[in-house]
Design an enzyme around this catalytic site. Structure first.
Site, PDB file in Angstrom:
ATOM      1  N   GLU A 284      23.890  14.139  28.560  1.00 10.76           N
ATOM      2  CA  GLU A 284      25.091  13.315  28.567  1.00 10.76           C
ATOM      3  C   GLU A 284      25.927  13.571  29.823  1.00 10.76           C
ATOM      4  OE1 GLU A 284      26.731  12.007  24.413  1.00 10.76           O
ATOM      5  OE2 GLU A 284      28.116  13.489  25.215  1.00 10.76           O
ATOM      6  N   HIS A 305       0.669  24.132  20.435  1.00  7.37           N
ATOM      7  CA  HIS A 305      -0.397  23.499  19.654  1.00  7.37           C
ATOM      8  C   HIS A 305      -0.119  22.019  19.436  1.00  7.37           C
ATOM      9  CE1 HIS A 305      -2.323  27.401  18.619  1.00  7.37           C
ATOM     10  NE2 HIS A 305      -1.126  27.823  18.985  1.00  7.37           N
ATOM     11  N   LYS A 419      27.214   1.112  20.399  1.00  9.03           N
ATOM     12  CA  LYS A 419      28.293   0.969  19.412  1.00  9.03           C
ATOM     13  C   LYS A 419      28.769  -0.483  19.338  1.00  9.03           C
ATOM     14  CE  LYS A 419      30.204   5.598  19.986  1.00  9.03           C
ATOM     15  NZ  LYS A 419      31.345   6.365  20.464  1.00  9.03           N
TER      16      LYS A 419
HETATM   17  O1  PA5 Z   1      30.144  14.962  24.048  1.00  9.56           O
HETATM   18  C1  PA5 Z   1      30.719  13.983  23.580  1.00  9.56           C
HETATM   19  O2  PA5 Z   1      31.807  13.600  24.021  1.00  9.56           O
HETATM   20  C2  PA5 Z   1      30.134  13.203  22.414  1.00  9.56           C
HETATM   21  O3  PA5 Z   1      28.892  13.680  22.054  1.00  9.56           O
HETATM   22  C3  PA5 Z   1      31.057  13.297  21.223  1.00  9.56           C
HETATM   23  O4  PA5 Z   1      31.216  14.645  20.886  1.00  9.56           O
HETATM   24  C4  PA5 Z   1      30.499  12.532  20.025  1.00  9.56           C
HETATM   25  O5  PA5 Z   1      30.298  11.194  20.373  1.00  9.56           O
HETATM   26  C5  PA5 Z   1      31.443  12.625  18.842  1.00  9.56           C
HETATM   27  O6  PA5 Z   1      32.701  12.153  19.186  1.00  9.56           O
HETATM   28  P1  PA5 Z   1      33.964  12.455  18.300  1.00  9.56           P
HETATM   29  O7  PA5 Z   1      34.184  13.905  18.257  1.00  9.56           O
HETATM   30  O8  PA5 Z   1      35.079  11.726  18.973  1.00  9.56           O
HETATM   31  O9  PA5 Z   1      33.668  11.904  16.921  1.00  9.56           O
END
Ligand code: PA5
Length: 442
Positions: A284, A305, A419
């Site tokens: 990310e 394996h 989303k």
């Molecule tokens: O690293 C990030 O920002 C994302 O993975 C969020 O943690 C994830 O989308 C969850 O978001 P939130 O904590 O707002 O529900």
């Protein structure tokens, strides 16, 4: 402390190329430390190991003690992505995988998917046990945890009554905004705050990770100490800095040698969720603008394996980063057998971990022969202190690495695309136009 060994890359890269990338990594280090790079309003994670107040830990311990007094033996931790993976990583690495400690509740995770079967299975367990819930969402608006929480909340209220349910729910969210914050205030839940300047995937050492870790009976102070000591280590500006070396080598392998995939390898199954946490952190943070190393993971020898064939002989697009654990936590020695029907007496008197170490060395040599460079990272053992060190090491190295790549490590614009489509398909109010458009495509 996290040690690095780049010897497994030396036959693949030219020294002059490495020196060039080391220079880039040191420049990126300067940017991260001067706090003037892209996304610099999200650097709060850098100080968490040294700034976390004792009062936060005691507030988490107060929740633990209160729930213990109520007889709670199951905590459902609801969250997704960065609001989930750090806690799960710590709990899976540091808890007995099969036996629950006396007085420590079982922790299960929900809200990290939208599977009806999964949440129904979680609720089966909730009905059998004395249940409480921690709901975590920084934005307070994420659909997956919100759906799971609506189901768990309604069940707890029906079973225990609204007042008692409110004592069995803790919310971890933004200080002021988001639906979860509004709901928590309205219902009178205990709340903890996710700091504004810490993004989800860097939040394991905020209440997002700390509360579930404390509830699981894990020593958070030792984890913070490990992170603080590692911070002191990687803060020194030097070409010997392990984070600088890691960032330099992985970018060199990617940019100059076509190694587009990094496989994080562990020979310890307790690190399965370390791999998941690491994949989110690097995937990310770096996968943007058509760039980035694709983060993958394997647990060996298990996956030798299954994926071993591909790594040995498939398309040569990958390098490995092995998290080596120098000492086992436990001692199990292979016995001798008079009949030796299984022909294993050559191992009699040897520790199982000795076999694991030889498998690790043999795999390293085989994969290098097969054209897979290997970066080695080592810790002493799997414990709170070393896991804290690994958390900080990987976060800091990720910041450096993404800056070498020319990427903002602290945003995640691409996560929104699915989303919008999902909301349109679910006919969320406000998405009518997108619904019309998307229905034409399917
Ligand atoms: O690293 C990030 O920002 C994302 O993975 C969020 O943690 C994830 O989308 C969850 O978001 P939130 O904590 O707002 O529900």
């Amino acid at each position: 402390m996290v040690k690095i060994d780049l010897g497994g890359c030396s036959s693949f890269v030219k020294d002059a190329d490495y020196i060039e990338f080391e220079k880039k990594a040191l420049e990126a280090f300067d940017t991260l430390q001067a706090e003037n790079g892209a996304g610099n309003d999200f650097l709060g994670w850098k100080d968490l190991p040294v700034d976390t107040p004792e009062s936060l830990i005691s507030d988490c311990e107060a929740v633990r003690d209160d729930w213990k007094a109520r007889g709670v033996d199951l905590v459902i931790v609801i969250g997704i992505g960065g609001s989930y993976l750090g806690a799960r990583c710590a709990i899976e690495a540091l808890s007995h995988p099969f036996i629950r400690k006396d007085g420590v509740p079982q922790i299960v995770f929900a809200g990290n998917n939208l599977s009806e079967d999964y949440i129904a299975d979680v609720m089966d367990l909730a009905r059998e046990r004395n249940t409480a819930c921690v709901v975590i969402s920084k934005s307070g608006t994420t659909t997956e945890p919100a759906v799971a929480f609506r189901i768990v909340k309604s069940y707890l209220e029906e079973r225990y009554g609204a007042a008692e349910a409110a004592c069995r729910i803790v919310a971890i969210t933004d200080a002021v905004k988001g639906a979860l914050k509004t709901l928590a205030t309205q219902e009178g839940y205990r709340t903890f705050v996710v700091p504004d300047n810490v993004g989800g995937r860097y939040s394991v050492l905020t209440p997002v990770g700390i509360l579930p870790i404390v509830l699981a009976g894990i020593d958070i102070r030792a984890m913070l100490k490990g992170a603080a000591d590692e911070r002191a280590e990687v803060y020194s500006r030097s070409s010997d800095n392990a984070a600088v070396k890691y960032a330099a080598m992985r970018n060199l392998l990617y940019s100059a040698y076509g190694k587009k995939v990094e496989i994080l390898v562990s020979f310890n199954p307790r690190f399965q969720y370390l791999c998941e946490w690491w994949k989110q952190l690097y995937g990310e943070s770096e996968g943007k603008e058509g760039k980035g190393i694709y983060p993958a993971s394997v647990i060996f020898t298990t996956d030798l394996h299954s994926m071993g064939q591909f790594i040995q002989e498939g398309d040569r697009v990958m390098f490995e980063t092995v998290v080596n654990v120098e000492n086992a936590r436990r001692s199990v020695v292979i016995g001798s057998d008079t009949q030796n029907l299984d022909q294993l007496n050559y191992l009699a008197g040897k520790h199982v971990e000795h076999c694991n170490a030889m498998a690790q060395l043999g795999t390293k040599l085989a994969h290098i022969d097969g054209g897979v460079p290997q970066i080695g990272l080592s810790i002493d053992k799997v414990d709170e202190y070393n896991l804290g060190a690994l958390f900080f090491f990987f976060e800091f190295a990720c910041g450096i690495s993404a800056y070498v790549l020319g990427i903002n490590p602290f945003n995640q614009p691409g996560v929104e695309a699915y989303k919008k489509n999902m909301f349109a398909l679910l006919r969320k109010p406000g998405f009518e136009k997108q619904t019309e458009e998307i229905l034409k495509r399917i």
